[in-house]
Design a protein around this motif. Structure first.
Motif: not given
Length: 915
Positions: A564-568
């Motif tokens: 839920g916070s992006g791939q990085e």
């Protein structure tokens, strides 16, 4: 040929309406790489022909295109291209011919990290290589000789062009120090040091200051015969900066500048201009004292990162006097902002408020650098002592080794003289903790509220200083890790930061109030990696470093961003999780439970409000959208649990220690699902948390094939199920929650709950519904991961989050609703509002929970109450370990009740204070 290549490149890069200052001269790096890759030596040697490169720069011939003179803009770009080619060629050549670790030992690792992604030369320089050959050493000598003679003139020629100057200032680090030992290089060395000192004293550009400090630090510690001249330049620069800070930093209680002299005791008082600035502002157009202070603190911070400035003071007392001045000055400014506001009290403009922020940030960084230098020296000294002791123990009986006298033996057995806690490094550590705590105290609940003005000066100030404190506190906790308390040397034991609870509370509270910025990366086309660096990375670093005594709740906050916070963010959290599992797998499992419970509480707390009776079509449509978002939030929570479960192993649990812990984990999940109260609050709706079983079911795969473990979990489930059905409020339990319970039993391959020995009964609102035997055989959609056991609770993939599930995912915790028409909204959501009101005290965004030993005496993991299964063996420590403390927005801490801990399965030990 070099001149012609640069002229052609400048013409291409400056073609069109691009200003000369914005021409992409960094693309000249590709030209150098292409030349070096050509097999023909007549071309590949051009970038390494440094005398020719330098001659092309010095001759400054005009750029031509097809024999005709180019424009003045092309001439400017050509000069920049030539310098860029020189600097990049130097880096590429040095990385190829320099000895191993030459560049890493000379250049700031932070510079490597920033530039390696765009600079193949630096990336190559970081690789392990063999010792250089004779030909490579000769090439490095030629490079160093060419640069040593040309650098002073280049700095003089391009001193007014920041774009070129910042590149040239890095080059001294690539020069072999022994080159300056030659008599003919004496004047070059002194000229270079003088130029660097002048730029450092006069420049206001951070890039120039950083590179000047880096080069001065390299020259002052190079080991050459002339390094003393560089040390003198560093000493003079530090003396002047310390004097300025001592003049401008102190404030009285009313926020007025004092006339205190410098803590270095130079004997000089404030100049007339400094006194005038200290009273407020200079004449129109002059700079304020806060700007001068911020500039001096920035220089001092940058210098401390490259040079051991602690050696520049006459004694530790002088250093500690400056530290006390910094702590008092910074905390006074923070107090003024917190109580009255800086605007109109200490400063007059918002730019000056930004200067105060710079002062806080740079001051914190300077203290951190000093603490790191002192701690490094302490560790190095202890290593030398240990090596000497080892040599003494290895001496034979005939060696001249005499045992200590009786009095000396008694002294040797003593663990310290009581002064270890007062050593300089400890006082530096405590000063940092005090400043970080004052920064975290700038937090206000209204700053995290919806609708807060992001441009509000108070919010900008609080956000900036807390972000600085987040990074500094992470470094302090990594540097003075708690495991130092087990060191043999009393000086090292005194350095262990045992009471880091205030730092943890402040860091988690600030992180939770800003984590929506991280969540935004999930929907952005191009992720904001800077947000991950500023928020998530500082939170993860101390968790991973000190995971042997790590805080599970704090780790749970970070682990929640695995989805839920992006791939990085997901990649960083996954990497941290792997390291934590290698250190202490069972503790990681407990942190996962803390994360899932926190995310579940967030989900319950975010349940949308039902419209009142007779809503309009617009209100009904809005409610439907909120319900869909709420449902998606629960699906994300299930996916989070799937990722957690998948991280424990492939096919089987990768850590044998987890085998004994997984039963306790599931049992704790069952206990939480049936629990009705939290932190001593009023009880919530009976069965209001049964949907949590759908989350815990992702871990069932690890016990399903083990009859003993499955039976142990089933026994606890039966006890809780019986207590649920025996409760007088059982008719109020929602049918969808009982379906979730039945599906959880099916996932465990357990028979349905039987009250009369013949059939399973579900009673909803006074009516009985008989479940057929086939109900227990209901199986969720199967998801098979690579190497993962096929099961209904196996970890799912992101693409499977939207697929139908049979685990009874609830729409909400309220009563069933009918949204057929605006008027058919059913009964008001009193049940949902009751849940929200009782969960309000656990709202994570403003009230992070901290389970930590306040006394700093270690942590314990209690023994499971499930027969034959242990949630974790005691790791030692005091009975006060693992107390759960709530840090509310007002800064008041309160003990949590037993229902918010891991019960007797995870957190069986209670603090002796305040419980």
């Amino acid at each position: 040929r070099i001149d012609a290549l640069a002229g052609w490149c400048a013409h291409v890069l400056s073609d069109g309406d691009v200003p000369a200052e914005e021409a992409p001269v960094h693309l000249a790096d590709l030209l150098v790489d292409s030349l070096r890759a050509i097999d023909d030596p007549s071309h590949s040697s051009l970038p390494s022909n440094f005398p020719a490169l330098l001659r092309a720069i010095h001759e400054d011939s005009v750029a031509t295109v097809d024999g005709a003179r180019a424009s003045d803009k092309t001439d400017v770009v050509k000069q920049r291209v030539l310098v860029r080619m020189l600097c990049y060629s130097v880096r590429a050549e040095a990385s190829e011919v320099a000895p191993p670790r030459f560049l890493a030992n000379s250049i700031d690792p932070a510079y490597f990290g920033h530039a390696a992604a765009h600079d193949t030369a630096l990336a190559v320089g970081r690789k392990k290589r063999k010792a250089p050959s004779a030909n490579e050493r000769r090439r490095h000598d030629d490079l160093s000789a060419a640069l040593a003679g040309a650098l002073p003139a280049l700095l003089t020629k391009f001193g007014g062009d920041l774009a070129i100057l910042t590149q040239l200032l890095v080059l001294p680090a690539y020069i072999i120090p022994s080159v300056y030992n030659l008599p003919q290089r004496r004047a070059d060395f002194h000229s270079l040091v003088k130029k660097l000192a002048e730029f450092f004293a006069k420049s206001h550009d951070r890039g120039v200051l950083m590179h000047c400090a880096m080069s001065l630090g390299v020259l002052a510690s190079s080991g050459s015969a002339r390094e003393e001249a560089a040390r003198v330049a560093v000493q003079d620069a530090a003396d002047e900066l310390v004097k300025t800070v001592g003049e401008l930093l102190p404030l009285d209680a009313k926020g007025a500048h004092t006339d205190r002299i410098s803590p270095r005791k130079h004997g000089s008082t404030l100049s007339a201009s400094a006194k005038k600035r200290a009273k407020g502002k200079e004449k129109e157009g002059g700079e304020s004292s806060e700007y001068g202070l911020a500039h001096a603190m920035t220089k001092l911070h940058l210098l401390s990162q490259r040079c051991d400035v602690t050696e520049l003071f006459r004694s530790d007392d002088d250093l500690l006097q400056l530290v006390e001045t910094m702590v008092a000055g910074i905390t006074t400014r923070l107090t003024i902002q917190q109580e009255r506001g800086l605007l109109g009290t200490l400063v007059e403009t918002e730019n000056e408020v930004a200067d105060v922020i710079t002062t806080v940030r740079a001051g914190t960084g300077f203290l951190l650098s000093c603490a790191a230098w002192k701690f490094t020296a302490l560790v190095a000294g202890q290593e030398r002592t240990d090596a000497a002791d080892a040599e003494g123990h290895a001496a034979g009986p005939d060696d001249d080794v005499h045992p200590p006298a009786d009095g000396d033996a008694d002294e040797a057995e003593d663990e310290g003289d009581g002064t270890e806690g007062d050593q300089t490094v400890v006082r530096l550590r405590d000063a940092l903790v005090a400043i970080c705590g004052a920064c975290f105290d700038q937090f206000r609940p209204e700053h995290a509220a919806d609708g807060a003005d992001p441009d509000d000066p108070g919010l900008v100030f609080a956000d900036a200083v807390q972000k600085s404190a987040l990074r500094a506190s992470a470094d302090v906790r990594c540097l003075f890790v708690r495991t130092l308390e087990d060191a043999a040397a009393p000086q090292l034991r005194a350095c262990a930061l045992l009471n880091d609870a205030p730092l943890v509370r402040g860091a988690v509270r600030f992180f939770r109030s800003n984590e929506e910025k991280l969540r935004a990366n999930e929907v952005l086309e191009e992720e904001d990696v800077g947000v991950v660096d500023d928020l998530l990375a500082p939170l993860c670093r101390p968790i991973v470093t000190g995971w042997a005594n790590g805080n599970r709740r704090e780790a749970g906050v970070a682990l929640g961003h695995i989805t839920g916070s992006g791939q990085e963010a997901a990649a960083r959290v996954a990497a941290a999780s792997r390291m934590m599992k290698r250190t202490d797998g069972p503790r990681l499992l407990e942190a996962q439970m803390a994360s899932l419970r926190q995310s579940y509480n967030d989900w319950m707390d975010s349940e949308p409000e039902e419209p009142e009776d007779g809503p309009t079509e617009e209100e009904a449509a809005r409610f439907e959208e909120q319900e869909e978002a709420h449902q998606e939030q629960f699906e994300n929570l299930e996916f989070q649990a799937s990722r957690f479960s998948a991280s424990l192993g492939v096919g089987k649990l990768s850590d044998p220690a987890l085998e004994a812990e997984i039963v306790g984990f599931l049992a704790e999940g069952v206990r939480f699902a049936f629990c009705r109260s939290d932190s001593g609050d009023d009880e919530i709706l009976l069965g209001g948390r049964l949907s949590f079983l759908s989350v815990v079911s992702k871990y069932v795969v690890w016990v399903r094939k083990d009859a003993e473990k499955r039976t142990a979990v089933g026994e606890m489930l039966d006890r809780e199920d019986h207590a649920l059905r025996s409760d007088p409020d059982f008719p109020e339990v929602l049918e969808e929650d009982l379906v979730t319970l039945a599906d959880f039993r099916a996932a465990l391959d357990l028979p349905p709950y039987v009250d009369d020995g013949t059939r399973a009964t579900i009673s909803v609102a006074g009516s009985a519904t008989t479940l057929a035997a086939s109900t227990s055989a209901t199986t969720p959609a199967t998801t098979v991961g690579e190497g993962t056991p096929t099961s209904s609770s196996a970890p799912t993939t992101p693409g499977s989050r939207g697929t139908p599930r049979s685990m009874g995912t609830p729409r909400s915790r309220g009563t069933p609703r009918s949204m057929g028409t605006p008027g058919s909204m059913g009964t008001p959501g009193s049940i949902g509002r009751s849940v929200r009101s009782h969960m309000s005290s656990t709202r994570a965004s403003l009230s992070p929970l901290l389970e930590e030993d306040a006394s700093g005496e270690g942590s314990s993991r209690a023994t499971s109450t499930v027969p034959g299964n242990s949630v974790g063996e005691s790791s030692g420590g005091s009975p006060e370990a693992s107390g759960v403390v709530r840090a509310d927005p007002s800064g008041v801490s309160a003990s949590e009740g037993s229902n918010t801990q891991y019960s007797d399965l995870f957190e069986n030990v209670r603090s002796s204070e305040g419980k």
